[in-house]
Design a protein around this motif. Structure first.
Motif, PDB file in Angstrom:
ATOM      1  N   ASN A 260       0.850  -1.212   0.073  1.00 12.13           N
ATOM      2  CA  ASN A 260      -0.064  -0.191   0.075  1.00 12.13           C
ATOM      3  C   ASN A 260       1.107   1.241  -0.012  1.00 12.13           C
ATOM      4  OD1 ASN A 260      -2.437  -1.422  -0.098  1.00 12.13           O
ATOM      5  ND2 ASN A 260      -2.753  -1.560   2.068  1.00 12.13           N
ATOM      6  N   LYS A 261       2.070   1.545   0.743  1.00 14.46           N
ATOM      7  CA  LYS A 261       2.888   2.534   0.878  1.00 14.46           C
ATOM      8  C   LYS A 261       3.375   2.739  -0.617  1.00 14.46           C
ATOM      9  CE  LYS A 261       6.686   4.322   3.022  1.00 14.46           C
ATOM     10  NZ  LYS A 261       7.901   3.969   4.401  1.00 14.46           N
ATOM     11  N   LEU A 262       3.882   1.453  -1.186  1.00 18.28           N
ATOM     12  CA  LEU A 262       4.444   1.684  -2.576  1.00 18.28           C
ATOM     13  C   LEU A 262       3.503   2.399  -3.475  1.00 18.28           C
ATOM     14  CD1 LEU A 262       6.757  -1.483  -2.986  1.00 18.28           C
ATOM     15  CD2 LEU A 262       7.512   0.857  -2.680  1.00 18.28           C
ATOM     16  N   VAL A 263       2.136   1.572  -3.583  1.00 13.95           N
ATOM     17  CA  VAL A 263       1.074   2.143  -4.691  1.00 13.95           C
ATOM     18  C   VAL A 263       0.759   3.804  -4.245  1.00 13.95           C
ATOM     19  CG1 VAL A 263      -1.345   2.116  -4.829  1.00 13.95           C
ATOM     20  CG2 VAL A 263      -0.013  -0.101  -4.604  1.00 13.95           C
ATOM     21  N   ARG A 264       0.676   4.073  -2.915  1.00 11.89           N
ATOM     22  CA  ARG A 264       0.644   5.739  -2.661  1.00 11.89           C
ATOM     23  C   ARG A 264       1.875   6.375  -3.061  1.00 11.89           C
ATOM     24  NH1 ARG A 264      -1.624   3.560   2.150  1.00 11.89           N
ATOM     25  NH2 ARG A 264       0.194   3.621   3.333  1.00 11.89           N
ATOM     26  N   ALA A 265       2.877   6.062  -2.946  1.00 14.35           N
ATOM     27  CA  ALA A 265       4.020   6.713  -3.327  1.00 14.35           C
ATOM     28  C   ALA A 265       4.205   6.723  -4.826  1.00 14.35           C
ATOM     29  CB  ALA A 265       5.468   6.059  -2.974  1.00 14.35           C
ATOM     30  N   ARG A 266       3.705   5.684  -5.579  1.00 13.59           N
ATOM     31  CA  ARG A 266       3.655   5.654  -7.169  1.00 13.59           C
ATOM     32  C   ARG A 266       2.652   6.417  -7.683  1.00 13.59           C
ATOM     33  NH1 ARG A 266       2.816  -0.017  -9.732  1.00 13.59           N
ATOM     34  NH2 ARG A 266       0.732   0.396  -8.762  1.00 13.59           N
ATOM     35  N   ASN A 267       1.488   6.715  -7.268  1.00 10.21           N
ATOM     36  CA  ASN A 267       0.302   7.408  -7.168  1.00 10.21           C
ATOM     37  C   ASN A 267       0.744   8.841  -7.320  1.00 10.21           C
ATOM     38  OD1 ASN A 267      -1.088   5.223  -8.398  1.00 10.21           O
ATOM     39  ND2 ASN A 267      -2.326   5.215  -6.682  1.00 10.21           N
ATOM     40  N   GLN A 268       1.573   9.247  -5.982  1.00  5.77           N
ATOM     41  CA  GLN A 268       1.607  10.673  -5.795  1.00  5.77           C
ATOM     42  C   GLN A 268       2.709  11.014  -6.996  1.00  5.77           C
ATOM     43  OE1 GLN A 268       3.359  11.579  -2.065  1.00  5.77           O
ATOM     44  NE2 GLN A 268       3.724  13.623  -2.566  1.00  5.77           N
ATOM     45  N   ALA A 269       3.718  10.157  -7.387  1.00  3.59           N
ATOM     46  CA  ALA A 269       4.874  10.494  -8.382  1.00  3.59           C
ATOM     47  C   ALA A 269       3.762  10.761  -9.830  1.00  3.59           C
ATOM     48  CB  ALA A 269       5.728   9.514  -8.574  1.00  3.59           C
ATOM     49  N   LYS A 270       2.927   9.832  -9.983  1.00  3.08           N
ATOM     50  CA  LYS A 270       2.337  10.101 -11.226  1.00  3.08           C
ATOM     51  C   LYS A 270       1.342  11.326 -11.145  1.00  3.08           C
ATOM     52  CE  LYS A 270       2.047   5.186 -12.650  1.00  3.08           C
ATOM     53  NZ  LYS A 270       1.146   4.096 -12.915  1.00  3.08           N
ATOM     54  N   ASN A 271       0.805  11.674 -10.036  1.00  2.00           N
ATOM     55  CA  ASN A 271       0.086  12.841 -10.021  1.00  2.00           C
ATOM     56  C   ASN A 271       0.980  13.910 -10.344  1.00  2.00           C
ATOM     57  OD1 ASN A 271      -2.128  14.615  -9.363  1.00  2.00           O
ATOM     58  ND2 ASN A 271      -1.019  14.974  -7.543  1.00  2.00           N
ATOM     59  N   GLY A 272       2.114  14.209  -9.679  1.00  2.00           N
ATOM     60  CA  GLY A 272       3.047  15.183  -9.879  1.00  2.00           C
ATOM     61  C   GLY A 272       3.342  15.237 -11.535  1.00  2.00           C
ATOM     62  N   PHE A 273       3.566  14.165 -12.226  1.00  2.00           N
ATOM     63  CA  PHE A 273       3.688  14.061 -13.681  1.00  2.00           C
ATOM     64  C   PHE A 273       2.705  14.770 -14.395  1.00  2.00           C
ATOM     65  CE2 PHE A 273       4.777  12.642 -17.938  1.00  2.00           C
ATOM     66  CZ  PHE A 273       6.346  13.103 -17.993  1.00  2.00           C
ATOM     67  N   ALA A 274       1.470  14.371 -13.719  1.00  2.00           N
ATOM     68  CA  ALA A 274       0.264  15.064 -14.338  1.00  2.00           C
ATOM     69  C   ALA A 274       0.471  16.683 -14.221  1.00  2.00           C
ATOM     70  CB  ALA A 274      -1.125  14.384 -13.873  1.00  2.00           C
TER      71      ALA A 274
END
Length: 198
Positions: free
Chosen positions: A24-38
């Motif tokens: 879950n921590k990895l999913v949250r971190a990956r989603n935050q990075a993808k949001n940053g790219f957006a």
């Protein structure tokens, strides 16, 4: 014997809880990075949308500078093609390098455009050019902040997926590393194209 069974069950439960927590921590971190790219995408779209207006407004003053205007539009079109969100691949270092190179070429072309504008006092005095250049400068600053946020998010995600024992979970479930957005020509990118229209 019963004690060993309960101990085994407790260990299995702890391992599963730990694995789920790391996942879950990895999913949250990956989603935050993808949001940053957006967010970078949003600002780049804004930048790409401003440039045709800027070039069109400058055309009437820069009749002898067709090459500069063509270079800016060509660089803008190439960068915009790569900006298509369906093509973005933060997991690919090659793609991110190509993407950064296109934006770097655009920034360099905008810098040359700014230098040309400096040579035309009547263009510098045009209120529409001043307004568009101010908008472009503000957008460049937003791109810088969004890129910094994305790169920080990528660093935290990559660190989380690489440290032990998280790396066991990340490898098992296929969490691939993300690539930061690093511009090759930092001197060109570090400063937003600025112009003194006073």
């Amino acid at each position: 014997m019963k004690m060993l069974v309960w101990l085994f069950i407790a260990v299995v439960v702890l391992v599963v809880v730990f694995g789920v927590s790391v996942f879950n921590k990895l999913v949250r971190a990956r989603n935050q990075a993808k949001n940053g790219f957006a967010q970078i995408d949003v600002q780049l779209k804004r930048r790409h949308d401003l440039i045709p207006n800027l070039v069109e407004t400058a055309k009437r003053y820069l009749t002898h500078e067709e090459e500069t205007l063509t270079r800016v539009m060509s660089a803008r079109n190439r960068a915009q093609d790569l900006q298509d969100s369906n093509k973005h691949q933060p997991e690919s270092k090659e793609h991110m390098a190509l993407f950064a190179k296109a934006e770097g070429i655009l920034s360099k072309a905008l810098g040359q455009f700014s230098a040309v504008v400096e040579a035309y006092p009547e263009l510098k005095a045009d209120s529409m050019i001043k307004e568009l250049m101010d908008e472009l400068t503000n957008t460049e600053n937003r791109i810088g902040f969004a890129r910094q946020h994305y790169n920080d998010s990528v660093m935290f995600y990559n660190n989380d997926r690489e440290v032990f024992p998280n790396n066991i979970v990340s490898t098992t479930f296929g969490f691939r590393p993300l690539s930061p957005l690093v511009f090759a020509d930092r001197d060109v990118i570090a400063q937003a194209p600025q112009i003194n229209l006073s």
